[in-house]
Design an enzyme around this catalytic site. Structure first.
Site, PDB file in Angstrom:
ATOM      1  N   ASP A 208      41.940  65.557  32.513  1.00 53.30           N
ATOM      2  CA  ASP A 208      40.517  65.596  32.829  1.00 53.30           C
ATOM      3  C   ASP A 208      39.677  65.388  31.571  1.00 53.30           C
ATOM      4  O   ASP A 208      40.036  65.843  30.482  1.00 53.30           O
ATOM      5  CB  ASP A 208      40.189  66.963  33.453  1.00 53.30           C
ATOM      6  N   GLU A 245      41.342  60.606  32.548  1.00 55.55           N
ATOM      7  CA  GLU A 245      40.018  60.340  33.102  1.00 55.55           C
ATOM      8  C   GLU A 245      39.094  59.842  31.996  1.00 55.55           C
ATOM      9  O   GLU A 245      38.689  60.607  31.122  1.00 55.55           O
ATOM     10  CB  GLU A 245      39.429  61.600  33.736  1.00 55.55           C
TER      11      GLU A 245
END
Length: 494
Positions: A208, A245
């Site tokens: 993330d 990401e």
């Protein structure tokens, strides 16, 4: 000479490690990941055994496994606010997590964990308590459950300028306390956390907020991880699959190209453009050049998706389950066209950005329930259980390692193409009918359209297509058909 040879050997080793981090370690011809967003570990284990394995899914992206803050109302985003690296969340505890990984691996479904390496929890009104009962004080950057103290974080600042690299990688993303990954202690704790997950049998990680961390820090962390475990079915010297990401729609100060050598990168441009096309904002005929010609990353570096848990809540061109006909068409194209590392979404119903996943009166996650057709009820959407999607996972498996051939279009938004001699697919996104004799590239026979029906015991519950000796077949998709796509392949021969 020795120094040169040694240095060269180190370079070759490093290059090999980086390349290995692009390998998702799929079984056989499987090649689709599903994101079971906010599912419990026990439910995922059962889904692997009862549905994903038998249907040929390759892997599951699971929600963050580490302890997170308990936020009022239990919005989905609380899972992205770490309190410690203890494996206790609303999805389950460490024992349940380990059991899920073992059971999924046994049926050929790999597990990829969503991990938070960039930050810890944001400020909290009152005492911050995690899902394992651990207390923390984010306001002073005290997280004793790790432990982290203020010196382990970057100085507090906000991101005002998205063209300022320092702010992007040193300031606090929406108030989340920003870890300093250049510090030895922080690196050690992150590596310990990831290695523990590897020990339990996971195949890799979705990282993330990767663009908010310097690529050189991530390179060190990834390179320090243990190999995947042979006792969980991985070959010797296998490296964890990494997908990161990095939101980059072009013109960004921090770019996806800074990370794609370290592992795969989430290709957000794919999501935007496929939504534009199937919403009717771009003619489908242009999809013939889909991939790098559209400014996307190379196929082996791109993690591709129609929507994800973030952008499905942001509106715009992105397609979601709320536009089911176009969504199924876009997903069918995603899984039929040979580009990228494919991930499909499995959502819960939401009315606003912060909606919590399905939960009971005690705010515990509830298990999905299934209707007579195998679809989900009680607040879970489960797009992966829609026939038009799970059968396209089978299509993608059947045509693996083949290329596009015999592209056809009507000059607008009716298109069709073959995948070698193993599959054929056609789309109609126009307001008038498609009725054409087209080259399917398949051997002579009658084939079940896996979009409109299933092939069960030699019978097709939907449309069928007769293919002659010359590979030609009559293809019909009316403008008002329930689905605007038709797909046949060698494993769906009646």
């Amino acid at each position: 000479m020795f120094k040169f040879t040694f240095a060269l050997a180190l370079c070759v080793l490093a290059a090999g490690l980086v390349l290995a981090q692009h390998n998702p370690h799929w079984w056989g011809n499987r090649n689709t990941i599903v994101h079971l967003f906010e599912w419990k570990w026990e439910d995922i284990a059962e889904e692997c055994e009862n549905f994903l394995g038998p249907r040929g899914f390759a892997g599951v992206q699971v929600s963050p496994a580490n302890e997170n803050i308990v936020s009022p109302g239990r919005p989905w985003w609380e899972r992205y606010q770490p309190i410690s690296y203890k494996l206790i969340t609303r999805s389950g505890n460490e024992e349940q997590f380990a059991d899920m990984v073992r059971r999924c691996n046994e049926v050929g479904v790999r597990i990829y964990v969503d991990v938070l390496l960039n930050h810890m929890s944001a400020d909290f009104v009152g005492q911050a308590v995690g899902t394992a009962g651990t207390e923390a004080d984010p306001a002073v950057k005290s997280f004793p459950g790790v432990p982290y103290s203020a010196e382990d974080f970057h100085p507090s600042c906000e991101i005002y300028d998205w063209n300022d690299r320092y702010q992007i990688q040193h300031c606090e993303l929406v108030g989340l306390k920003d870890l300093d990954q250049s510090r030895d202690w922080v690196r050690t704790k992150l590596i310990e956390f990831l290695d523990h997950l590897i020990e339990l049998g996971v195949a890799g990680f979705r990282v993330d907020a990767a663009k908010h961390m310097a690529s050189e820090d991530l390179e060190f962390i990834y390179g320090s991880l243990s190999d995947l475990k042979i006792e969980h079915g991985f070959p010797h010297s296998s490296r964890p699959f990494i997908f990161q990401e990095v939101i980059d729609h072009g013109g960004q100060e921090v770019t996806r190209e800074e990370y794609n050598s370290l592992g795969a990168v989430t290709e957000f441009r794919f999501s935007q453009e496929i939504g534009n096309a199937f919403r009717g904002n771009n003619a489908l005929k242009w999809l013939q050049s889909w991939g790098t010609d559209w400014g996307f990353l190379s196929s082996g570096q791109a993690l591709t998706f129609v929507d994800n848990h973030d952008n499905q809540r942001d509106g715009g061109a992105v397609l979601t389950y709320k536009s089911p006909r176009q969504y199924k068409m876009a997903t069918a194209f995603h899984l039929a066209y040979p580009y990228g590392i494919s991930r499909v979404m499995s959502s819960f119903a939401f009315d606003d950005h912060d909606s919590a996943p399905p939960q009971d009166a005690q705010e515990e996650l509830i298990s999905p329930e299934f209707d007579a057709d195998g679809g989900c009820a009680n607040g879970w959407i489960c797009e992966h259980r829609w026939r038009q999607i799970y059968n396209m996972v089978g299509f993608k498996n059947a045509v693996r390692d083949t290329e596009i051939s015999n592209w056809w279009d009507n000059g607008d938004s009716q298109i069709a193409f073959c995948r070698g001699s193993k599959g054929f697919i056609a789309f109609n996104n126009n307001m008038y009918n498609l009725a054409e004799v087209l080259q399917t590239c398949l051997p002579k026979g009658v084939y079940c359209d896996v979009i409109s029906g299933d092939l069960i015991n030699g019978s097709c519950s939907g449309k069928s297509v007769y293919v002659g000796d010359d590979g030609l077949g009559f293809v019909s998709i009316d403008s008002d058909d329930f689905d605007g796509v038709l797909a046949i392949h060698v494993d769906a021969r009646i």
